[in-house]
Design a protein around this motif. Sequence first.
Motif, mmCIF file in Angstrom:
data_model
loop_
_atom_site.group_PDB
_atom_site.id
_atom_site.type_symbol
_atom_site.label_atom_id
_atom_site.label_comp_id
_atom_site.label_asym_id
_atom_site.label_seq_id
_atom_site.Cartn_x
_atom_site.Cartn_y
_atom_site.Cartn_z
ATOM 1 N N LEU A 192 -7.850 41.421 48.041
ATOM 2 C CA LEU A 192 -6.826 41.028 49.017
ATOM 3 C C LEU A 192 -6.330 42.217 49.829
ATOM 4 O O LEU A 192 -6.005 42.068 51.009
ATOM 5 N N GLY A 193 -6.296 43.386 49.202
ATOM 6 C CA GLY A 193 -5.907 44.584 49.946
ATOM 7 C C GLY A 193 -6.865 44.879 51.085
ATOM 8 O O GLY A 193 -6.449 45.226 52.191
ATOM 9 N N GLU A 194 -8.153 44.756 50.811
ATOM 10 C CA GLU A 194 -9.158 44.956 51.866
ATOM 11 C C GLU A 194 -9.024 43.896 52.949
ATOM 12 O O GLU A 194 -9.042 44.205 54.134
ATOM 13 N N LYS A 195 -8.901 42.640 52.506
ATOM 14 C CA LYS A 195 -8.931 41.522 53.446
ATOM 15 C C LYS A 195 -7.674 41.449 54.314
ATOM 16 O O LYS A 195 -7.764 41.197 55.521
ATOM 17 N N TYR A 196 -6.504 41.647 53.707
ATOM 18 C CA TYR A 196 -5.266 41.381 54.436
ATOM 19 C C TYR A 196 -4.460 42.615 54.806
ATOM 20 O O TYR A 196 -3.652 42.547 55.723
ATOM 21 N N LEU A 197 -4.670 43.717 54.136
ATOM 22 C CA LEU A 197 -3.862 44.890 54.448
ATOM 23 C C LEU A 197 -4.673 45.978 55.147
ATOM 24 O O LEU A 197 -4.392 46.317 56.293
ATOM 25 N N LEU A 198 -5.675 46.490 54.470
ATOM 26 C CA LEU A 198 -6.418 47.611 55.028
ATOM 27 C C LEU A 198 -7.136 47.255 56.322
ATOM 28 O O LEU A 198 -7.085 48.008 57.293
ATOM 29 N N SER A 199 -7.803 46.105 56.354
ATOM 30 C CA SER A 199 -8.543 45.737 57.568
ATOM 31 C C SER A 199 -7.607 45.611 58.766
ATOM 32 O O SER A 199 -7.952 46.032 59.880
ATOM 33 N N ARG A 200 -6.428 45.070 58.551
ATOM 34 C CA ARG A 200 -5.459 44.944 59.658
ATOM 35 C C ARG A 200 -4.865 46.288 60.027
ATOM 36 O O ARG A 200 -4.674 46.590 61.206
ATOM 37 N N LEU A 201 -4.581 47.085 59.039
ATOM 38 C CA LEU A 201 -4.013 48.413 59.294
ATOM 39 C C LEU A 201 -4.988 49.274 60.089
ATOM 40 O O LEU A 201 -4.596 49.978 61.019
ATOM 41 N N PHE A 202 -6.262 49.197 59.748
ATOM 42 C CA PHE A 202 -7.256 50.052 60.391
ATOM 43 C C PHE A 202 -7.564 49.635 61.826
ATOM 44 O O PHE A 202 -8.194 50.383 62.574
ATOM 45 N N LYS A 203 -7.129 48.464 62.241
ATOM 46 C CA LYS A 203 -7.316 48.037 63.630
ATOM 47 C C LYS A 203 -6.291 48.690 64.566
ATOM 48 O O LYS A 203 -6.468 48.671 65.777
ATOM 49 N N ARG A 204 -5.250 49.237 63.983
ATOM 50 C CA ARG A 204 -4.204 49.876 64.795
ATOM 51 C C ARG A 204 -4.746 51.158 65.417
ATOM 52 O O ARG A 204 -5.604 51.820 64.856
ATOM 53 N N ASP A 205 -4.204 51.521 66.565
ATOM 54 C CA ASP A 205 -4.653 52.736 67.226
ATOM 55 C C ASP A 205 -3.651 53.886 67.076
ATOM 56 O O ASP A 205 -3.821 54.941 67.684
ATOM 57 N N ASN A 206 -2.633 53.687 66.246
ATOM 58 C CA ASN A 206 -1.628 54.738 66.118
ATOM 59 C C ASN A 206 -1.571 55.337 64.706
ATOM 60 O O ASN A 206 -0.539 55.850 64.294
ATOM 61 N N LEU A 207 -2.686 55.305 63.979
ATOM 62 C CA LEU A 207 -2.737 55.944 62.671
ATOM 63 C C LEU A 207 -2.734 57.464 62.859
ATOM 64 O O LEU A 207 -3.255 57.976 63.854
ATOM 65 N N PRO A 208 -2.178 58.189 61.902
ATOM 66 C CA PRO A 208 -2.211 59.658 62.013
ATOM 67 C C PRO A 208 -3.645 60.164 62.087
ATOM 68 O O PRO A 208 -4.543 59.621 61.447
ATOM 69 N N LYS A 209 -3.855 61.183 62.855
ATOM 70 C CA LYS A 209 -5.181 61.769 63.020
ATOM 71 C C LYS A 209 -5.260 63.032 62.163
ATOM 72 O O LYS A 209 -4.788 64.086 62.548
ATOM 73 N N LEU A 210 -5.834 62.876 60.981
ATOM 74 C CA LEU A 210 -6.022 64.002 60.079
ATOM 75 C C LEU A 210 -7.411 64.576 60.289
ATOM 76 O O LEU A 210 -8.377 63.837 60.449
ATOM 77 N N LEU A 211 -7.510 65.878 60.313
ATOM 78 C CA LEU A 211 -8.774 66.576 60.560
ATOM 79 C C LEU A 211 -9.403 66.153 61.890
ATOM 80 O O LEU A 211 -10.617 66.050 62.014
ATOM 81 N N GLY A 212 -8.560 65.845 62.876
ATOM 82 C CA GLY A 212 -9.036 65.587 64.223
ATOM 83 C C GLY A 212 -9.258 64.139 64.614
ATOM 84 O O GLY A 212 -9.461 63.850 65.783
ATOM 85 N N SER A 213 -9.259 63.212 63.639
ATOM 86 C CA SER A 213 -9.448 61.805 63.987
ATOM 87 C C SER A 213 -8.790 60.940 62.920
ATOM 88 O O SER A 213 -8.332 61.433 61.898
ATOM 89 N N ASP A 214 -8.785 59.641 63.170
ATOM 90 C CA ASP A 214 -8.215 58.742 62.163
ATOM 91 C C ASP A 214 -9.254 58.321 61.117
ATOM 92 O O ASP A 214 -8.947 57.618 60.174
ATOM 93 N N TRP A 215 -10.504 58.782 61.256
ATOM 94 C CA TRP A 215 -11.558 58.468 60.296
ATOM 95 C C TRP A 215 -11.144 58.900 58.892
ATOM 96 O O TRP A 215 -11.231 58.127 57.930
#
Length: 123
Positions: free
Chosen positions: A19-42
Amino acid sequence: MLLIGIFLLLIIGFIHSYLGEKYLLSRLFKRDNLPKLLGSDWFTKRVLRFAWHLTTLAWWGFAGILYVLINPSVHSKNEILIIIAIVFALSGIVSFVFTRGKHLSWLFFFIIAATSYYGVTYS
């Protein structure tokens, strides 16, 4: 009673990861304002993903320890140390693979796994 705990730890671990993958992480990773660590959000995404799933590994490790404690034997200490070694070895692999070695937690996880295994081998 411990069997109930084991069952719940196994089930909640699976549910947490799925459920974390399906409902939390997948939605969170679609955002474009995640912190950029080591030069990117990867890197940010990879760390969040492996940290999320390490919780499941830890819970499954606790289930294994509870299983050993149901019928303690002369070798219970060694069996628990083997479970700890396996959980931390898997944690090291997950950390290393997910971040391609850039998150140094893998090093510490492998050291913990090795020292736990050493405790079994030389006790």
